[in-house]
Enzyme design. Structure first.
Site, PDB file in Angstrom:
ATOM      1  CG  ASP A  70       2.469  -2.451  -2.927  1.00  0.00           C
ATOM      2  OD1 ASP A  70       2.264  -1.498  -3.692  1.00  0.00           O
ATOM      3  OD2 ASP A  70       2.832  -2.306  -1.741  1.00  0.00           O
ATOM      4  CE  LYS A 126       6.776   6.226  -2.433  1.00  0.00           C
ATOM      5  NZ  LYS A 126       7.191   5.239  -1.498  1.00  0.00           N
TER       6      LYS A 126
HETATM    7  N1  PMP Z   1       3.763   0.024  -1.137  1.00  0.00           N
HETATM    8  C1  PMP Z   1       5.053   0.113  -0.842  1.00  0.00           C
HETATM    9  C2  PMP Z   1       5.902  -1.101  -0.948  1.00  0.00           C
HETATM   10  C3  PMP Z   1       5.595   1.337  -0.449  1.00  0.00           C
HETATM   11  O1  PMP Z   1       6.891   1.410  -0.150  1.00  0.00           O
HETATM   12  C4  PMP Z   1       4.759   2.466  -0.362  1.00  0.00           C
HETATM   13  C5  PMP Z   1       5.258   3.803   0.043  1.00  0.00           C
HETATM   14  N2  PMP Z   1       6.349   3.857   0.832  1.00  0.00           N
HETATM   15  C6  PMP Z   1       3.416   2.311  -0.689  1.00  0.00           C
HETATM   16  C7  PMP Z   1       2.956   1.092  -1.076  1.00  0.00           C
HETATM   17  C8  PMP Z   1       2.426   3.453  -0.584  1.00  0.00           C
HETATM   18  O2  PMP Z   1       2.612   4.490  -1.423  1.00  0.00           O
HETATM   19  P1  PMP Z   1       1.714   5.795  -1.372  1.00  0.00           P
HETATM   20  O3  PMP Z   1       2.556   6.872  -0.798  1.00  0.00           O
HETATM   21  O4  PMP Z   1       1.320   6.013  -2.797  1.00  0.00           O
HETATM   22  O5  PMP Z   1       0.517   5.496  -0.523  1.00  0.00           O
END
Ligand code: PMP
Length: 402
Positions: free
Chosen positions: A209, A244
């Site tokens: 991830d 992000k």
């Molecule tokens: N994985 C992790 C570890 C995250 O912290 C987040 C978002 N907080 C995501 C995935 C998902 O991100 P997105 O907003 O692009 O769906």
């Protein structure tokens, strides 16, 4: 219609926290709960590179006709270089645009569930609270492995490997590519090599991830460990988020990459992933991915984006260094990376800091370093210091968003 059979759901803890923060009349209240980047002034602005790319798209986009389940192919190709580097083209590998990193995780989970419904997914304790439900909703069993060492505030690496030695061939291990949420820890390259060896030994499939590339030590440095692992194993998945590092949060920008080892497996896995995507969202939302494609395809926009990302990262790491210097119990925060850290305090202290100083964070003590700035840091430290003497266990994370 048997809706009466549905079980009540826990209200979203983060939304409750946001509401509490909003209702607090104190002018000097501090929000370190919500998981988005904030600048020195406490804002989460649209990046300049994004605004410029949006202006280009506005002027030049001639059609909004359907693209197809794979989304923007050029976008996925450009991201492939960020994730896999300029390594040799790999024929058994493919990437598809998804609605955010969450969509990538879900699509990967559905693909795994279709290919190997009995495989189990190992996640770290603690992890982002949306991980286990995402795999569970796809029908896969999840297991937790130890991860965080309460004494050192670092990775309990041997305990993690020991647990993963109990895995069955075909199990999946979910790994945070960098900037672990919520602990801020990350593997060294040596540890990535050990994880790769374990995956090969046990037939474990890594699912990386990668949601914060560029916010730890830079795009290249943050991708180095994942790249090393991807080069060392035949089969792997990567869920990528641009939400992000391009600050595109609500535009939902991400991609799923799958590495299969052979062209035949890649083709069949890609066809199945596309069929699953069609039933999940038919096709991903275009705008944010078109913005990222426009930026990465243009040298000038790309360097503007890089500079902005550098500034965000430097600010985060400056806040880390300053908070870490305030007390010996906080020292590990300096070497952690990304938005988050878990404070060595319990839920009682979290509530007391809210009452006494208007400091808002979830009950597990996760803080978003971006909520701090030169102005509010002294007050934050003042609220925190009295609680550092009693050490605390790591509570189950409770925040589902961000
Ligand atoms: N994985 C992790 C570890 C995250 O912290 C987040 C978002 N907080 C995501 C995935 C998902 O991100 P997105 O907003 O692009 O769906």
């Amino acid at each position: 219609i048997p809706f009466a059979a549905l079980r009540p759901q826990q209200p979203d803890a983060l939304l409750a926290l946001i509401a509490m923060h909003r209702a607090d009349p104190r002018a000097d209240k501090i929000d370190v709960g919500v998981g988005v980047y904030r600048d020195e002034a406490g804002q989460t602005p649209v990046m300049r590179a994004v605004k410029a790319a949006e202006a280009d798209l506005f002027a030049e986009q001639r059609s909004k006709s359907y693209l197809g389940a794979e989304g923007d192919i050029r976008f996925a190709g450009l991201l492939t270089d960020l994730v896999f580097g300029e390594a040799k083209p790999e024929s058994g590998r493919f990437g598809l645009q998804t609605p955010g990193g969450t969509g990538a995780l879900r699509l990967g989970a559905q693909l795994l569930a279709r290919a190997a419904p009995l495989s189990r997914v190992w996640v770290s304790q603690p992890t982002w609270p949306n991980h286990a439900p995402t795999f569970a909703e796809a029908g896969l069993a999840t297991l937790v492995h130890p991860y965080f060492d309460l004494e050192s505030r670092g990775i309990a690496f041997e305990a993690m490997l020991d647990a993963l030695r109990q895995s069955r061939s075909g199990d999946v291990v979910l790994l945070h590519g960098c900037c672990h949420n919520p602990t801020g820890t990350q593997f060294t390259l040596e540890q990535w090599a050990e994880v790769a060896a374990l995956c090969n030994d046990r037939g474990l499939i890594p699912f990386i991830d990668l949601a914060y590339q560029g916010l730890g030590d830079g795009i290249d440095a943050d991708g180095a460990g994942p790249r090393q692992l991807l080069n060392a194993v035949p089969t792997a998945l990567v869920a990528y988020s641009c939400d992000k590092n391009f600050a595109l949060y609500r535009d939902r920008v991400g991609a799923l990459f799958v590495q299969t080892g052979t062209k035949n497996l890649g083709d069949i896995a890609r066809a199945n992933a596309l069929a699953l995507a069609r039933s999940l969202w038919s096709m991903p939302p275009d705008h944010g991915a078109a913005v990222v494609r426009t930026i990465l395809d243009d040298n000038e926009l790309r360097s503007t984006w890089n500079e902005e990302l550098d500034r965000m990262r430097s600010r985060l790491n400056r806040m880390r260094a300053e908070l870490a210097a305030a007390h010996s119990a906080l020292a590990p925060i300096a070497s952690q990376r990304g938005l988050f850290s878990l404070l060595p305090i319990g839920a009682g202290a979290v509530a007391k800091m809210r009452d006494s100083h208007g400091i808002y964070m979830p009950t597990d003590g996760r803080i978003n370093l971006a909520g701090l700035n030169e102005n509010n840091l002294p007050r934050f430290v003042d609220g925190l210091l009295p609680h550092l003497e009693q050490s605390a266990g790591v509570a189950q994370a409770t925040v589902a968003v961000g």
